[in-house]
Design a protein around this motif. Sequence first.
Motif, PDB file in Angstrom:
ATOM      1  N   LEU A 512       0.831  -1.210   0.000  1.00 24.32           N
ATOM      2  CA  LEU A 512       0.000   0.000   0.000  1.00 24.32           C
ATOM      3  C   LEU A 512       0.862   1.254   0.000  1.00 24.32           C
ATOM      4  O   LEU A 512       0.608   2.207  -0.754  1.00 24.32           O
ATOM      5  N   ALA A 513       1.907   1.222   0.824  1.00 22.70           N
ATOM      6  CA  ALA A 513       2.784   2.387   0.906  1.00 22.70           C
ATOM      7  C   ALA A 513       3.433   2.663  -0.443  1.00 22.70           C
ATOM      8  O   ALA A 513       3.540   3.818  -0.887  1.00 22.70           O
ATOM      9  N   VAL A 514       3.853   1.584  -1.117  1.00 20.22           N
ATOM     10  CA  VAL A 514       4.465   1.740  -2.441  1.00 20.22           C
ATOM     11  C   VAL A 514       3.497   2.447  -3.383  1.00 20.22           C
ATOM     12  O   VAL A 514       3.861   3.381  -4.103  1.00 20.22           O
ATOM     13  N   LEU A 515       2.246   1.987  -3.358  1.00 23.36           N
ATOM     14  CA  LEU A 515       1.245   2.602  -4.234  1.00 23.36           C
ATOM     15  C   LEU A 515       1.096   4.091  -3.923  1.00 23.36           C
ATOM     16  O   LEU A 515       1.096   4.939  -4.822  1.00 23.36           O
ATOM     17  N   ALA A 516       1.003   4.395  -2.615  1.00 27.81           N
ATOM     18  CA  ALA A 516       0.790   5.780  -2.220  1.00 27.81           C
ATOM     19  C   ALA A 516       1.965   6.650  -2.647  1.00 27.81           C
ATOM     20  O   ALA A 516       1.777   7.719  -3.267  1.00 27.81           O
ATOM     21  N   VAL A 517       3.197   6.188  -2.351  1.00 31.16           N
ATOM     22  CA  VAL A 517       4.365   6.987  -2.717  1.00 31.16           C
ATOM     23  C   VAL A 517       4.480   7.082  -4.233  1.00 31.16           C
ATOM     24  O   VAL A 517       4.832   8.128  -4.789  1.00 31.16           O
ATOM     25  N   GLY A 518       4.130   5.975  -4.910  1.00 31.56           N
ATOM     26  CA  GLY A 518       4.171   5.981  -6.375  1.00 31.56           C
ATOM     27  C   GLY A 518       3.258   7.057  -6.933  1.00 31.56           C
ATOM     28  O   GLY A 518       3.629   7.796  -7.855  1.00 31.56           O
ATOM     29  N   ILE A 519       2.046   7.159  -6.372  1.00 29.37           N
ATOM     30  CA  ILE A 519       1.122   8.202  -6.824  1.00 29.37           C
ATOM     31  C   ILE A 519       1.716   9.581  -6.532  1.00 29.37           C
ATOM     32  O   ILE A 519       1.585  10.521  -7.323  1.00 29.37           O
ATOM     33  N   GLY A 520       2.423   9.671  -5.386  1.00 27.10           N
ATOM     34  CA  GLY A 520       3.070  10.937  -5.057  1.00 27.10           C
ATOM     35  C   GLY A 520       4.108  11.317  -6.100  1.00 27.10           C
ATOM     36  O   GLY A 520       4.156  12.468  -6.571  1.00 27.10           O
ATOM     37  N   VAL A 521       4.917  10.339  -6.477  1.00 24.32           N
ATOM     38  CA  VAL A 521       5.926  10.614  -7.508  1.00 24.32           C
ATOM     39  C   VAL A 521       5.238  11.009  -8.822  1.00 24.32           C
ATOM     40  O   VAL A 521       5.691  11.906  -9.536  1.00 24.32           O
ATOM     41  N   PHE A 522       4.133  10.322  -9.109  1.00 25.81           N
ATOM     42  CA  PHE A 522       3.366  10.643 -10.315  1.00 25.81           C
ATOM     43  C   PHE A 522       2.939  12.116 -10.292  1.00 25.81           C
ATOM     44  O   PHE A 522       3.033  12.825 -11.305  1.00 25.81           O
ATOM     45  N   ALA A 523       2.507  12.587  -9.121  1.00 23.24           N
ATOM     46  CA  ALA A 523       2.077  13.983  -9.024  1.00 23.24           C
ATOM     47  C   ALA A 523       3.246  14.933  -9.288  1.00 23.24           C
ATOM     48  O   ALA A 523       3.065  16.012  -9.855  1.00 23.24           O
ATOM     49  N   LEU A 524       4.444  14.501  -8.901  1.00 22.80           N
ATOM     50  CA  LEU A 524       5.623  15.360  -9.077  1.00 22.80           C
ATOM     51  C   LEU A 524       6.388  15.020 -10.352  1.00 22.80           C
ATOM     52  O   LEU A 524       7.566  15.305 -10.468  1.00 22.80           O
ATOM     53  N   ARG A 525       5.724  14.340 -11.320  1.00 21.76           N
ATOM     54  CA  ARG A 525       6.458  13.725 -12.430  1.00 21.76           C
ATOM     55  C   ARG A 525       7.305  14.711 -13.213  1.00 21.76           C
ATOM     56  O   ARG A 525       8.407  14.378 -13.661  1.00 21.76           O
ATOM     57  N   ASN A 526       6.811  15.930 -13.375  1.00 16.99           N
ATOM     58  CA  ASN A 526       7.581  16.868 -14.194  1.00 16.99           C
ATOM     59  C   ASN A 526       8.898  17.255 -13.527  1.00 16.99           C
ATOM     60  O   ASN A 526       9.919  17.390 -14.196  1.00 16.99           O
ATOM     61  N   HIS A 527       8.882  17.381 -12.198  1.00 12.91           N
ATOM     62  CA  HIS A 527      10.122  17.656 -11.477  1.00 12.91           C
ATOM     63  C   HIS A 527      11.083  16.481 -11.613  1.00 12.91           C
ATOM     64  O   HIS A 527      12.273  16.651 -11.839  1.00 12.91           O
ATOM     65  N   VAL A 528      10.514  15.262 -11.468  1.00 12.33           N
ATOM     66  CA  VAL A 528      11.358  14.068 -11.547  1.00 12.33           C
ATOM     67  C   VAL A 528      12.016  13.973 -12.920  1.00 12.33           C
ATOM     68  O   VAL A 528      13.213  13.721 -13.053  1.00 12.33           O
ATOM     69  N   ARG A 529      11.217  14.215 -13.963  1.00 16.63           N
ATOM     70  CA  ARG A 529      11.773  14.128 -15.322  1.00 16.63           C
ATOM     71  C   ARG A 529      12.892  15.144 -15.512  1.00 16.63           C
ATOM     72  O   ARG A 529      13.928  14.843 -16.104  1.00 16.63           O
ATOM     73  N   ARG A 530      12.665  16.353 -14.992  1.00 12.36           N
ATOM     74  CA  ARG A 530      13.691  17.388 -15.153  1.00 12.36           C
ATOM     75  C   ARG A 530      14.970  16.968 -14.430  1.00 12.36           C
ATOM     76  O   ARG A 530      16.066  17.137 -14.941  1.00 12.36           O
ATOM     77  N   ALA A 531      14.802  16.393 -13.243  1.00  8.85           N
ATOM     78  CA  ALA A 531      15.980  15.962 -12.479  1.00  8.85           C
ATOM     79  C   ALA A 531      16.752  14.899 -13.250  1.00  8.85           C
ATOM     80  O   ALA A 531      17.982  14.932 -13.324  1.00  8.85           O
ATOM     81  N   PHE A 532      16.019  13.963 -13.876  1.00  3.51           N
ATOM     82  CA  PHE A 532      16.689  12.900 -14.633  1.00  3.51           C
ATOM     83  C   PHE A 532      17.398  13.445 -15.857  1.00  3.51           C
ATOM     84  O   PHE A 532      18.469  12.986 -16.237  1.00  3.51           O
ATOM     85  N   ALA A 533      16.775  14.428 -16.485  1.00  4.98           N
ATOM     86  CA  ALA A 533      17.356  14.965 -17.715  1.00  4.98           C
ATOM     87  C   ALA A 533      18.706  15.606 -17.440  1.00  4.98           C
ATOM     88  O   ALA A 533      19.529  15.769 -18.347  1.00  4.98           O
ATOM     89  N   ALA A 534      18.975  15.973 -16.151  1.00  2.23           N
ATOM     90  CA  ALA A 534      20.237  16.617 -15.821  1.00  2.23           C
ATOM     91  C   ALA A 534      21.386  15.616 -15.709  1.00  2.23           C
ATOM     92  O   ALA A 534      22.545  16.003 -15.688  1.00  2.23           O
ATOM     93  N   VAL A 535      21.063  14.296 -15.658  1.00  2.00           N
ATOM     94  CA  VAL A 535      22.132  13.291 -15.534  1.00  2.00           C
ATOM     95  C   VAL A 535      22.908  13.227 -16.843  1.00  2.00           C
ATOM     96  O   VAL A 535      22.310  13.083 -17.905  1.00  2.00           O
ATOM     97  N   PRO A 536      24.225  13.369 -16.795  1.00  2.00           N
ATOM     98  CA  PRO A 536      24.989  13.360 -18.053  1.00  2.00           C
ATOM     99  C   PRO A 536      24.926  11.986 -18.728  1.00  2.00           C
ATOM    100  O   PRO A 536      24.884  10.959 -18.060  1.00  2.00           O
ATOM    101  N   GLU A 537      24.942  12.003 -20.054  1.00  2.00           N
ATOM    102  CA  GLU A 537      24.776  10.780 -20.839  1.00  2.00           C
ATOM    103  C   GLU A 537      26.034   9.923 -20.857  1.00  2.00           C
ATOM    104  O   GLU A 537      25.965   8.749 -21.148  1.00  2.00           O
TER     105      GLU A 537
END
Lengths: 805, 155
Positions: A512-537
């Motif tokens: 249940l906790a995984v689901l809840a946190v997962g939904i939380g990450v989903f809500a913040l998805r644009n921030h997460v994507r931006r953070a990932f895009a900063a990782v050098p290739e």
Amino acid sequence: MPALALSLVILFISAPIFWLLKPHRSLWFAWLGALPPATITVWQALQLPAIAQGNFIAERYAWAPTLGLELALRLDGLALFFGLIITGVGACIAFYTAYYFEGEPRQGFFYLVLYSFMASMLGLVWADDLLTLFIFWEGTSITSYLLIAFKSDYKGATEGARRALIVTTAGGLAMLAGMVLLGLHVGSFNISEILAAPDIAAASITPVALILIFLGAFTKSAQFPFQFWLPGAMAAPTPASAYLHSATMVKAGVFLLARLHPAFSELPLWFWTLFLVGGFTMALGGVSAIRYTDMKASLAYATVAVLGTLVMLLAFREKYAYEAFVVTVLAHALYKAPLFLSAGIVDHAMGTRDLRRLANLARTMPLVAATVVLAALSMSGVLPTMGFLAKELMLEQGFQRLERGDGLVGGLMYAASVLAALFMVAAIATLAWEAFFRRQADEHPAHLHHAPSPGFVAPALLLTLLGTVGAFFAGMYENLLLAPAIAAISGEPTTLRLKVWHGLTPVFLTSLAVLAVGIGVFALRNHVRRAFAAVPEKFSSLAVYDAIIDAIYHFAYRLTTVIQGSPMAPQVSVTLLAGVAVVVYALFFSTARTGVLLDSLEIPSIAEWLIFALAILGALATVRARSRLSAIISLGVVGITVTIFFIVFGAPDLALTQLLIEVLTVILLVLVFFRVRPDPFIEDDRRRAFRLFVAIAMGFFGFTVVMVNHVTQIGESISPYFLEKSYSLGKGTNVVNVILVDFRGYDTLGEITVLGLAALGGYALLRSPQIHKLRRRIVAARSAGEDGAQPVSAVKHEATEVGHD
Amino acid sequence: MIEIYLRLVDKILTPIIFLIAIFLFLRGHDMPGGGFIAGLVAASAIELTILARGTQATRDRYGPWAVPLAGTGLTIAVGAALLGMYNGGFFRSIWLEFSMAGEKLKLGTPQLFDLGVMFVVVGMAITYLLRLGEAAEVAVPEQTRLERQREDRHR
């Protein structure tokens, strides 16, 4: 009845037949296309009770009996479990393909490769012989290559295909070496015999063999650090991605590990390699999935995560790990394939599968939306689905370890599983929300070309429904389908009692906790994507792979410039001198000289002296020739005298061949020398002396080799055997031909393979762009010059020629 | 003028050479001949066409067959070897013997294999002869002819 072999033959034969039928003409071919795999699925399903009771089906066919090679097939619980997934999902994919490629003329070719793949994959899981398995394994690599490169005019497709091929076949070769080590140690390549061999786990070669086999399994199943080829493979048409790159082929490595599990899983090497590699791959794939806006790329990383999960679960020898393994395999096939198929439908209907351009598709494609939502629920592990069961069992395995005080393994496993799971929840929620439910697309919203017909959606929906309700009815098949598979993996018979609802256990709360946190990450998805895009290739394994390939090309280029960068004569000198060096070594330094000296040489007759003189004259004329043409013709004379020698000594076959080759060589040389600029005449005496030396050395050593061969004999001559057995065994009186096509057929097969490759190489090399440039210039000049009156015809001429090539 | 004679020769000889190739192939198992030789003979027939009519006409005649021929041959050869699995192993031969019109005839997988060999040889030969012939036709005579014309014009 040899049902197993028959099934493979049916699939292999359906492949070209379907190609010839031109299935793009009608959608009715969807039903016909699904027929062969569906038939085999039904047959397999009928075998379930017998297999569950341990009555396995085995078939063995001699391949090269003298070498102890055979094709062995065996249908046990594990083979049947994977076989059912392969043909069951395969039938759905075959049905879907007809809609996906509606009206596309290359649809037939797609079916050809698809069926070939299906047969290879089925052979792989049914194989009971390591070499049989290897052959089918390579078959899947090659068909996968053809499917990824299907859109061959798209650069990403050919590059992705080549990458996948290089990585998986390199791993496959390492695996072959490991298999050969194992096979030689045991004295048999039969898998059942190897697994049953006493003390095989403790043998000294086992660690080496295992590491080599791991390489094969990890490359095939996209484990870290080889995971990069799988996202690149997404350039394949969607039916292929859904089938090969999520449901079946990528599980081949996992399957092999499961196959070998009973014999080797006690080893610490086995446990730690699989646990660490699998666990890391799971976390990496799960976290990466949300980064991508391409639906298929996102799904591909989620697949990498599941493959990591499966490898990690195979590290253990415990009940929950086994159960989690089989349930995950089944659940994944039933939710990931529909997700891919839905992505394909969206792509087909909207012209893009980029999430940034999609929104609100649920209104126009309600059935697709339903499919995606159900599959997404299973993928995120929401309560009654099969995915829920899979995740529950995996967490339970980690929890058991924790409870027993194994904090390191249990903790790592728990942490990795939770991390991967919550990011996958976020990724699939993002996909479903952005494509199907949100109101507004980010940029350039795509428009609907044509809505998908129900038949297009049906296969995906069917698979999803199975995956959604499957967990409820687990009691119907758990001891028919899953328990026999577990028995094959663990090596002991077992029974199964799966429960969807375990009560409010710590594991369920984690879920249940995984689901809840997962939904939380989903809500913040644009921030997460931006953070990932900063990782050098440049730290990615793809960059490392590209650097390695670049280095190989660079090395090849340097080597070629050193050896072959000069004009023709020095190049030929290098080759000839290398030949001379080998002969000198063999004559004077090789210790293996056990031949017998034959007594004497006959004195040639006058006729032979005359031919001999003619040959020498021809050779002299070649050397002294003023023009190339006369040199070539004189060389032809030398060849003809050799032909005469063959006739005199009663070898009509050789004479005929030599004569024809001689004629064609003269023509080819004339044609070639039109293209090659003549070397400038050499005034430098030192160089001329060097060339003279090369020529004489070559002639002398050629002569020596023939002489030595003629007067000595090593071992016993095999000629009498061939002469004697030619008719009784080969049914032919022309011994030369019988040797070529029967006694030494393997040699001939090798030779014609080389010939075929040479033809391919010549075809590619000789259609060099320079010829075409020149031709176009001539055509242009012609239309502007003498044929100025008819420029149109000239242009047409050019067009047909270009079109032709 | 030469080309006209060559064309006549091509018209008469090419079918005959092909027949010889088939003849050599069929007798190959018992008398001098066989797939390799037959393939070379067929290739020389095609070369005759190239010399007489040029590559374009040859391509029109044999084009669709040329490139896939080597691959077809390899497939046939492997297929013939695979048929042997039926008789106890890869490359084991299978023979059918029967009599027709008083003659004893036989057909076997080795002959099928030989057919594959022939196709590969022909396929390879055509590929090279056509490509090189094209290059020779384009590169040398046309270029010199154009240069000569240009010089004429300058004069």
